[in-house]
Motif scaffolding. Structure first.
Motif, mmCIF file in Angstrom:
data_model
loop_
_atom_site.group_PDB
_atom_site.id
_atom_site.type_symbol
_atom_site.label_atom_id
_atom_site.label_comp_id
_atom_site.label_asym_id
_atom_site.label_seq_id
_atom_site.Cartn_x
_atom_site.Cartn_y
_atom_site.Cartn_z
ATOM 1 N N PRO A 15 0.818 -1.224 0.000
ATOM 2 C CA PRO A 15 0.000 0.000 0.000
ATOM 3 C C PRO A 15 0.847 1.269 0.000
ATOM 4 C CG PRO A 15 -0.771 -1.534 1.676
ATOM 5 C CD PRO A 15 0.526 -2.078 1.150
ATOM 6 N N ARG A 16 1.990 1.250 0.713
ATOM 7 C CA ARG A 16 2.844 2.436 0.765
ATOM 8 C C ARG A 16 3.340 2.796 -0.635
ATOM 9 N NH1 ARG A 16 8.318 3.325 0.841
ATOM 10 N NH2 ARG A 16 8.769 1.090 0.784
ATOM 11 N N ARG A 19 0.492 4.013 -2.941
ATOM 12 C CA ARG A 19 0.173 5.418 -2.616
ATOM 13 C C ARG A 19 1.218 6.353 -3.224
ATOM 14 N NH1 ARG A 19 -0.317 4.221 2.823
ATOM 15 N NH2 ARG A 19 -2.444 3.487 3.115
ATOM 16 N N ALA A 20 2.499 5.968 -3.097
ATOM 17 C CA ALA A 20 3.569 6.796 -3.647
ATOM 18 C C ALA A 20 3.420 6.902 -5.167
ATOM 19 C CB ALA A 20 4.937 6.206 -3.288
ATOM 20 N N GLY A 22 0.693 6.619 -6.980
ATOM 21 C CA GLY A 22 -0.445 7.495 -7.300
ATOM 22 C C GLY A 22 -0.081 8.953 -7.117
ATOM 23 N N ALA A 23 0.657 9.241 -6.039
ATOM 24 C CA ALA A 23 1.037 10.634 -5.763
ATOM 25 C C ALA A 23 2.023 11.147 -6.810
ATOM 26 C CB ALA A 23 1.631 10.740 -4.357
ATOM 27 N N ILE A 134 6.016 13.282 -2.561
ATOM 28 C CA ILE A 134 6.047 12.111 -1.674
ATOM 29 C C ILE A 134 7.110 12.291 -0.583
ATOM 30 C CG2 ILE A 134 5.084 10.502 -3.371
ATOM 31 C CD1 ILE A 134 7.957 9.402 -3.740
#
Lengths: 284, 187
Positions: A15-16, A19-20, A22-23, A134
């Motif tokens: 997940p980390r 998320r990175a 996507g960011a 990020i």
């Protein structure tokens, strides 16, 4: 043939890193929008997948999955939209490993009234903003040339060139480094200047992150390169890729332009310090 | 049997430059405009030395003619060590030079792996741990249970190792063979 990377049941998604990723994508899009770039959507299923002696396209239906959106985007340039980009999955068969995936994500952008050197500040700005999005340290970039990396003596033979490249040179390109001026025979669709092509690659962590150039605007020369690439492929026992008439016609029409393709997966790997491309993707 | 670069896996045994090697690392690499290669680290099965080699995609390596057999140590006579295959009961004689320093851990019926290269025994892999009785050591010091203070001990297998000061003659010890012989525990 390379077997598919084994998919392990229960391969956990991270997940980390998702998320990175996507960011990073959101940051790239927002920076490009602020710079006046239009995002367009190229076709993935195409008739002519690439002008490449050493890239294998994946056959699909009556054509191929594209290996980059270059041909379609040049038609967009010729249609009068000179500042465009696409973010798209691309496919390269026979490439798999910790740094290669058969399907990966490419951001390809085109900047008009520009040459390859103008890509450097633009892309550095994109990466610095993504790093900031990020919360990782701001990368610092340097520049060199192919000739300097080979100590002034660039091998004329391709096998020698690439063998030394992968054993002696790319492992040393750990800090973010722009490598400029490749031999003319590795020009792809770039402009030549003397015996070098106005082409550059960005390396981080020993990995090629981006490849860009001053775009060739000469349909006749491009047709000659398609023929040369087809000859090289036949000589290597590979079937030639079809000549793309659309990009040949477009090349006589679009304005002076520089374009660059950035590997999104490798960019996320570099920014997050992730060693394996599988960790930054949702595996199939 | 031969292998292409796309067959490379860790543990694969290949023949190159006149020696058998095992692949201990491999990495597919391909410059965007260039041809594909596989970078490898190869460990020499005879010497243990690790070398870096890079192969172009499509290059072929022959399988190394090596085979590992589970064997049991029987006896030693004049520097020749006799082992028996625990599955076929075939016996093989191995020169002490092949065993080198590991010979001191051999006790009767110890199970080892013997590596054959082109039919010749070239390496013996000991178990990580062996058990052997203390044949000789200085008298134990009562009350001192610290592992930090050590003394010499000679084991029945022939190895001399350092043991904690409380260890007595005749006690059975567990010994790690991987670092030349180190005390693990009393049994």
């Amino acid at each position: 043939m390379h077997p598919r990377r084994a998919h392990v049941a229960g391969d956990a998604l991270n997940p980390r890193l998702l998320r990175a990723r996507g960011a990073v994508l959101a940051s790239l899009r927002s920076t490009l929008a602020a710079e006046g770039f239009l995002e367009v959507q190229p076709p993935v299923l195409v008739q002519s997948p690439a002008l490449e002696a050493n890239i294998e396209a994946l056959p699909c239906a009556d054509g191929f999955l594209h290996t980059s959106p270059e041909f379609a985007l040049k038609r967009v340039l010729a249609a009068g939209l000179p500042r465009v980009y696409a973010t798209t999955p691309v496919f390269r068969n026979e490439e798999s490993g910790r740094h290669h995936a058969r399907e990966f994500t490419m951001l390809e952008l085109y900047l008009h009234n520009a040459n390859y050197l103008d890509l450097i500040p633009l892309v550095e700005g994109l990466i610095v903003s993504a790093a900031s999005a990020i919360s990782v340290a701001t990368p610092v970039f340097s520049r060199t040339t192919v000739a300097a990396l080979f100590g002034g003596d660039v091998p004329g033979d391709d096998d020698d060139f690439f063998r030394r490249w992968v054993t002696e040179i790319d492992p040393t390109l750990t800090a973010p480094t722009w490598v400029l001026d490749f031999p003319a025979r590795h020009a792809a669709l770039s402009e030549l200047r003397g015996n070098v092509s106005e082409r550059l690659e960005l390396y981080v962590g020993g990995l090629e992150l981006a490849n860009g150039y001053s775009e060739l605007r000469d349909g006749a020369e491009l047709r000659r390169r398609f023929a040369e690439s087809a000859r090289a492929r036949r000589a290597a026992g590979r079937s030639p890729h079809p000549t793309d008439e659309g990009v040949i016609a477009a090349s006589d029409q679009f304005p002076r332009t520089a374009g660059i393709a950035i590997g999104i997966d490798r960019l996320v790997m570099a920014l997050t310090g992730t060693p394996d491309i599988a960790e930054v993707r949702i595996g199939s | 049997m031969s292998y292409q670069t796309s067959d490379f896996r860790n543990g694969l045994k290949v023949e190159t430059e006149g020696s058998p090697y095992t692949i201990v690392y491999f990495q597919f690499v391909k410059p965007g405009k260039g041809t594909a290669f596989t970078r490898t680290k190869l460990k020499n099965l005879l010497t243990g030395a690790v070398i870096d080699r890079t192969y172009r995609s499509g290059e072929i390596l022959e399988e190394a003619d090596v085979e590992e057999q589970p064997m049991q140590f029987l006896y030693e006579q004049q520097g020749i060590y006799t082992f028996m295959n625990t599955e076929t009961y075939d016996q093989v004689e191995i020169q002490g030079t092949v065993l080198a320093d590991d010979a001191k851990f051999l006790i009767e019926s110890l199970e080892v792996n013997v590596l054959f290269y082109k039919g010749r025994a070239v390496n013996v892999t000991l178990p990580n741990f062996i058990e052997s009785k203390v044949a000789w050591t200085e008298p134990a010091v009562k009350g001192n249970t610290s592992n930090n203070i050590t003394k010499n001990a000679k084991l029945e297998c022939g190895a001399e190792i350092q043991v904690p000061i409380f260890v007595k003659e005749g006690e059975l010890l567990k010994v790690d063979t991987r670092d030349g012989g180190s005390y693990v525990s009393r049994l």
